[in-house]
Design a protein around this motif. Sequence first.
Motif, PDB file in Angstrom:
ATOM      1  N   HIS A 186      -2.488 -19.440  35.052  1.00 47.73           N
ATOM      2  CA  HIS A 186      -2.371 -20.897  35.078  1.00 47.73           C
ATOM      3  C   HIS A 186      -1.289 -21.368  36.044  1.00 47.73           C
ATOM      4  O   HIS A 186      -1.288 -22.521  36.477  1.00 47.73           O
ATOM      5  N   LEU A 187      -0.375 -20.468  36.407  1.00 51.91           N
ATOM      6  CA  LEU A 187       0.848 -20.899  37.078  1.00 51.91           C
ATOM      7  C   LEU A 187       0.623 -21.449  38.479  1.00 51.91           C
ATOM      8  O   LEU A 187       1.211 -22.467  38.844  1.00 51.91           O
ATOM      9  N   ARG A 188      -0.204 -20.800  39.290  1.00 47.55           N
ATOM     10  CA  ARG A 188      -0.372 -21.279  40.664  1.00 47.55           C
ATOM     11  C   ARG A 188      -0.901 -22.717  40.678  1.00 47.55           C
ATOM     12  O   ARG A 188      -0.420 -23.569  41.425  1.00 47.55           O
ATOM     13  N   ARG A 189      -1.916 -22.974  39.877  1.00 46.34           N
ATOM     14  CA  ARG A 189      -2.479 -24.327  39.801  1.00 46.34           C
ATOM     15  C   ARG A 189      -1.418 -25.318  39.311  1.00 46.34           C
ATOM     16  O   ARG A 189      -1.315 -26.446  39.825  1.00 46.34           O
ATOM     17  N   ALA A 190      -0.631 -24.899  38.324  1.00 43.27           N
ATOM     18  CA  ALA A 190       0.401 -25.782  37.793  1.00 43.27           C
ATOM     19  C   ALA A 190       1.465 -26.098  38.845  1.00 43.27           C
ATOM     20  O   ALA A 190       1.922 -27.247  38.956  1.00 43.27           O
ATOM     21  N   MET A 191       1.860 -25.101  39.632  1.00 36.14           N
ATOM     22  CA  MET A 191       2.874 -25.356  40.651  1.00 36.14           C
ATOM     23  C   MET A 191       2.349 -26.289  41.735  1.00 36.14           C
ATOM     24  O   MET A 191       3.100 -27.119  42.258  1.00 36.14           O
ATOM     25  N   ILE A 192       1.064 -26.182  42.072  1.00 37.18           N
ATOM     26  CA  ILE A 192       0.477 -27.122  43.028  1.00 37.18           C
ATOM     27  C   ILE A 192       0.582 -28.542  42.482  1.00 37.18           C
ATOM     28  O   ILE A 192       0.991 -29.478  43.185  1.00 37.18           O
ATOM     29  N   ASN A 193       0.239 -28.715  41.202  1.00 38.56           N
ATOM     30  CA  ASN A 193       0.308 -30.037  40.580  1.00 38.56           C
ATOM     31  C   ASN A 193       1.738 -30.575  40.556  1.00 38.56           C
ATOM     32  O   ASN A 193       1.973 -31.750  40.897  1.00 38.56           O
ATOM     33  N   PHE A 194       2.691 -29.753  40.166  1.00 40.92           N
ATOM     34  CA  PHE A 194       4.076 -30.221  40.062  1.00 40.92           C
ATOM     35  C   PHE A 194       4.690 -30.457  41.436  1.00 40.92           C
ATOM     36  O   PHE A 194       5.429 -31.438  41.632  1.00 40.92           O
ATOM     37  N   ARG A 195       4.418 -29.584  42.388  1.00 36.90           N
ATOM     38  CA  ARG A 195       4.954 -29.792  43.738  1.00 36.90           C
ATOM     39  C   ARG A 195       4.387 -31.057  44.365  1.00 36.90           C
ATOM     40  O   ARG A 195       5.096 -31.769  45.085  1.00 36.90           O
ATOM     41  N   SER A 196       3.141 -31.341  44.089  1.00 36.68           N
ATOM     42  CA  SER A 196       2.545 -32.577  44.588  1.00 36.68           C
ATOM     43  C   SER A 196       3.147 -33.794  43.892  1.00 36.68           C
ATOM     44  O   SER A 196       3.405 -34.828  44.532  1.00 36.68           O
ATOM     45  N   ALA A 197       3.396 -33.685  42.601  1.00 37.30           N
ATOM     46  CA  ALA A 197       3.890 -34.825  41.820  1.00 37.30           C
ATOM     47  C   ALA A 197       5.303 -35.244  42.207  1.00 37.30           C
ATOM     48  O   ALA A 197       5.634 -36.431  42.121  1.00 37.30           O
ATOM     49  N   VAL A 198       6.144 -34.294  42.624  1.00 34.77           N
ATOM     50  CA  VAL A 198       7.531 -34.647  42.978  1.00 34.77           C
ATOM     51  C   VAL A 198       7.678 -34.967  44.464  1.00 34.77           C
ATOM     52  O   VAL A 198       8.761 -35.342  44.919  1.00 34.77           O
ATOM     53  N   HIS A 199       6.602 -34.833  45.242  1.00 34.92           N
ATOM     54  CA  HIS A 199       6.579 -35.257  46.649  1.00 34.92           C
ATOM     55  C   HIS A 199       7.703 -34.634  47.478  1.00 34.92           C
ATOM     56  O   HIS A 199       8.298 -35.304  48.337  1.00 34.92           O
ATOM     57  N   GLY A 200       8.011 -33.370  47.194  1.00 37.77           N
ATOM     58  CA  GLY A 200       9.023 -32.681  47.982  1.00 37.77           C
ATOM     59  C   GLY A 200      10.458 -33.063  47.671  1.00 37.77           C
ATOM     60  O   GLY A 200      11.379 -32.674  48.383  1.00 37.77           O
ATOM     61  N   ALA A 201      10.680 -33.821  46.612  1.00 35.00           N
ATOM     62  CA  ALA A 201      12.031 -34.294  46.294  1.00 35.00           C
ATOM     63  C   ALA A 201      12.931 -33.207  45.723  1.00 35.00           C
ATOM     64  O   ALA A 201      14.158 -33.344  45.741  1.00 35.00           O
TER      65      ALA A 201
END
Length: 228
Positions: A186-201
Amino acid sequence: MLATVKYGIAALAVTATVGGAVQATTAPDARADGAQLYNGLLSTTGCMIPNYQVIKTCSDIGILTPRPPVILNVNPAGARIVVLGARLNNNGMVPRVLIPRLQAALSLSRGFPAASIITTGGVTNPRPGRSEARAMKDWLVRHGVAAGRIATENRSRSTAENAKFVAPMLFRGRATGVVVVTSANHLRRAMINFRSAVHGAMPVEGVIPGWGNGSGSSSGGLGSMGSS
């Protein structure tokens, strides 16, 4: 274009796994292994570029590991340990798939007592009448984590919503980094979602259950610790 992006990210990351003498003098934690250093460099370079394809490529080439991310050693007080939920059993008990995740989070919380925790997951099974996040918080509190150290996100019904609803909590709390704890598949998909959600901040890294964080194997862990 995709090949160029992947090559560029990999080139940035490979410096973390070569030149052992350099690693020994620059690593924030002398105990960090090659995978931790590699992931740490990825998370603070290519993975912070707010472009979906770059984030996906960066997440795909990361190494899944149970070892604590370097960002927990650099600034544990600014880091947030985010534990992803799963549908509760009909009797309200935490399902088996969640136990290793919670054990991993528990171990990280003990190793890094300055780091705060966020449990995430809404009411995906109406029969118990409580959210996944609440059930996970209760489990962690029963196993010794102070209740005031754990925030809950109780609305999400998917991994994408986990990230969407946790992101404002991270910004309000002035988080400097995120450690996503979930199962290996589940982790790779989750990291894509979280990295997208924080917009590189801020950097986002991941942890899977395993002996490296003291939680046992990813298939079951220390089952004697029980569930809620």
